[in-house]
Design an enzyme around this catalytic site. Structure first.
Site, PDB file in Angstrom:
ATOM      1  N   HIS A 156      -2.153 -13.698   9.148  1.00  0.00           N
ATOM      2  CA  HIS A 156      -1.487 -14.019   8.009  1.00  0.00           C
ATOM      3  C   HIS A 156      -1.781 -12.834   6.986  1.00  0.00           C
ATOM      4  O   HIS A 156      -1.674 -13.090   5.587  1.00  0.00           O
ATOM      5  CB  HIS A 156      -2.006 -15.516   7.138  1.00  0.00           C
ATOM      6  CG  HIS A 156      -2.008 -16.634   7.905  1.00  0.00           C
ATOM      7  ND1 HIS A 156      -0.973 -17.622   8.139  1.00  0.00           N
ATOM      8  CD2 HIS A 156      -3.035 -17.098   8.951  1.00  0.00           C
ATOM      9  CE1 HIS A 156      -1.296 -18.495   9.092  1.00  0.00           C
ATOM     10  NE2 HIS A 156      -2.393 -18.177   9.575  1.00  0.00           N
ATOM     11  N   SER A 277       8.355  12.374  -2.897  1.00  0.00           N
ATOM     12  CA  SER A 277       9.353  11.759  -3.702  1.00  0.00           C
ATOM     13  C   SER A 277       9.993  12.954  -4.483  1.00  0.00           C
ATOM     14  O   SER A 277       9.462  13.841  -4.823  1.00  0.00           O
ATOM     15  CB  SER A 277       8.724  10.752  -4.635  1.00  0.00           C
ATOM     16  OG  SER A 277       9.620  10.671  -5.859  1.00  0.00           O
ATOM     17  N   LYS A 283       3.762  10.513  -4.918  1.00  0.00           N
ATOM     18  CA  LYS A 283       4.146   9.852  -3.502  1.00  0.00           C
ATOM     19  C   LYS A 283       3.858  10.625  -2.428  1.00  0.00           C
ATOM     20  O   LYS A 283       4.055  11.674  -2.202  1.00  0.00           O
ATOM     21  CB  LYS A 283       5.534   9.428  -3.774  1.00  0.00           C
ATOM     22  CG  LYS A 283       5.930   8.411  -4.972  1.00  0.00           C
ATOM     23  CD  LYS A 283       5.087   7.255  -4.888  1.00  0.00           C
ATOM     24  CE  LYS A 283       5.486   6.371  -3.446  1.00  0.00           C
ATOM     25  NZ  LYS A 283       6.864   5.791  -3.629  1.00  0.00           N
ATOM     26  N   GLU A 290       8.751   3.918   8.646  1.00  0.00           N
ATOM     27  CA  GLU A 290       9.812   3.054   8.080  1.00  0.00           C
ATOM     28  C   GLU A 290      11.260   3.190   8.769  1.00  0.00           C
ATOM     29  O   GLU A 290      11.862   2.237   9.022  1.00  0.00           O
ATOM     30  CB  GLU A 290       9.950   3.375   6.573  1.00  0.00           C
ATOM     31  CG  GLU A 290       8.956   3.103   5.605  1.00  0.00           C
ATOM     32  CD  GLU A 290       9.088   3.669   4.287  1.00  0.00           C
ATOM     33  OE1 GLU A 290       9.714   3.105   3.478  1.00  0.00           O
ATOM     34  OE2 GLU A 290       8.659   4.856   4.023  1.00  0.00           O
TER      35      GLU A 290
END
Ligand code: ARG
Length: 458
Positions: A156, A277, A283, A290
């Site tokens: 979980h 970024s 970043k 992804e």
């Protein structure tokens, strides 16, 4: 705009609709397979007495020449032909004249496209399997490098129990080994010669299909010409194998996105595999991971798309089947690219051993504490309740098991053995596991050895 079937028609094909139906832009990728199939076909026609030895030689020379030209220059495989089969036949006719017009005797593009796809998958699936093995190797290397480093296992997405970090890497290797099996199974399914099926009813020439199969490297011949002309089960099986492999890559990507984030930082993603970024200077984004996750939907979609294309088809070839190739080629490219990217990520991934070990201790040792009571004869359900109450108290106090004094242990449950504190550690937790699939250090070492042996057997 040169079609093979213009004889029956009084009008020129409608330009836009002809282009809508043309597949050469996509199936040019089958060029080598189409020529290989035609070379075997002219030999079979000669053996059947349909072509003379001279005709066979002339066609063979032309086909070999076309193959060399196409291999030497990918730009050669182009034109306004309807599909790759038409392209090859046009060039053979241009090279040999009348003789070339005999190439298609007894044969249909319906079986030809099935043959080409089967040959293509047979040639390309091993490359994907190599890429799977390379990723399994990268995971085994990370397992090796992790040595006895501990990390949390999650259920979980909440900390569950300590495991060896090596066990985590080998978990993903286990899934990829199943993908390799599925890819191999898809290749076995494609391993049947469809030639001799004709358009749908078979061929009216005495083709020795067994000899033709052997020459093209197939271990068997299809059993029914009607079935064969529209059977794309092998294509669906390939797309299924590719989909599930992508699902596994996507889940690994998701794990790594979470574990390399600033909050957890169990692993560190190297700069070379991260992106910045344009606005926020701090970043460090996991773009390759992804993208792998994002591309998974495409491949799963291809499998579903082909199944849906197949479900309403009447027996025999239907043009809908032409949709199989874009699905297969894109699934192949996407899986191949994703495997390479994931291998690069794994090769550069470093464990933050301090963070990972710290995250693997604390309240996620609660099961071990309950097992300590069970060892003293307490029924597990009672032990669970007792430790649950202790956990509730510790959570409210912002503490963990390692902060408990001997008195506090006894107060919490008088059945705890003296010296319990020393026994409740993450290292003891993994050593307490006793099954071969567990995270016990010896079991993990055996799993790593088994993974290495599997890689060596490739
Ligand atoms: N381009 C077609 C395909 O990919 C080849 C078979 C064409 N057969 C036909 N009867 N139109 O399926």
């Amino acid at each position: 705009m040169a079609a093979l079937w213009s004889g029956r028609f009084a009008e020129e094909p409608h330009r836009a609709t002809f282009e809508f139906g043309a597949s050469f832009r996509v199936d040019r990728r089958l060029f080598e397979d189409d020529v290989a199939g035609s070379l075997a076909w002219v030999r079979a026609l000669a053996d059947a007495g349909v072509l003379t030895a001279d005709e066979h030689t002339a066609l063979g020379v032309a086909l070999h020449h076309i193959l060399d030209q196409g291999r030497g220059d990918p730009g050669f495989v182009s034109g306004d032909d309807e599909d790759v089969h038409t392209f090859v036949e046009r060039l053979v006719v241009e090279a040999t004249g009348e003789i070339g017009r005999k190439l298609h005797t007894g044969r249909s593009r319906n079986e030809q496209v099935s043959l080409d796809l089967r040959l293509y998958l047979r040639r390309r699936i091993p490359l994907l399997r190599q890429a799977v093995a390379a990723l399994v190797t990268a995971l085994a290397d990370r397992a090796d490098a992790a040595a006895d480093t501990l990390m949390p296992a999650y259920t979980h997405l909440r900390p569950a129990q300590p495991i060896l970090a090596a066990h985590f890497f080998l978990a993903h290797a286990a899934a990829l080994r199943r993908d390799d099996d599925r890819l191999a199974a898809a290749a076995r399914e494609a391993d049947a010669l469809p030639l001799g099926s004709g358009a749908v009813a078979g061929t009216a020439y005495p083709i020795d299909t067994g000899a033709l199969a052997t020459r093209l490297g197939f271990s068997r011949v299809v059993v029914n010409s009607v079935d064969a002309s529209s059977d794309r089960d092998f294509a669906v099986s390939f797309l299924h194998a590719a989909s599930l492999a992508m699902v596994h890559l996507s889940r690994l990507a998701e794990d790594l996105i979470i574990f390399t984030g600033d909050e957890m930082h169990l692993f560190d993603l190297p700069d070379a595999l991260s992106t910045g970024s344009s606005l926020m200077p701090q970043k460090k984004n996991p773009d390759p991971l992804e993208l792998i996750r994002g591309k998974t939907g495409r491949v799963v979609g291809h499998q579903i798309g082909l199944l849906i294309a197949l479900k309403g088809l009447p027996s025999g070839y239907n043009k809908d089947l032409q949709e199989d190739k874009e699905a297969i080629f894109d699934a192949e490219d996407t899986l191949g690219g994703s495997l390479a990217a994931m291998t690069a990520v794994l090769d550069g991934l470093r464990i933050d051993a301090d963070r990972a070990s710290r995250a693997a201790s604390g309240l996620l040792l609660a099961t071990d504490v309950a097992d300590a009571l069970v060892a003293r004869g307490v029924p597990f359900r009672d032990a669970h309740a007792s430790v649950g109450a202790l956990v509730r108290r510790l959570v409210s106090e912002g503490r963990s098991f390692d902060a408990l004094t001997a008195d506090e242990w006894r107060d919490a449950d008088p059945r705890f053995e003296p010296g319990i504190a020393e026994r409740v550690t993450s290292a003891a937790s993994v050593r307490a596991k006793q099954t071969p699939q567990s995270t016990h250090p010896e079991a993990v070492a055996a799993a790593l050895a088994d993974t290495r042996a599997w890689i060596a057997s490739r």
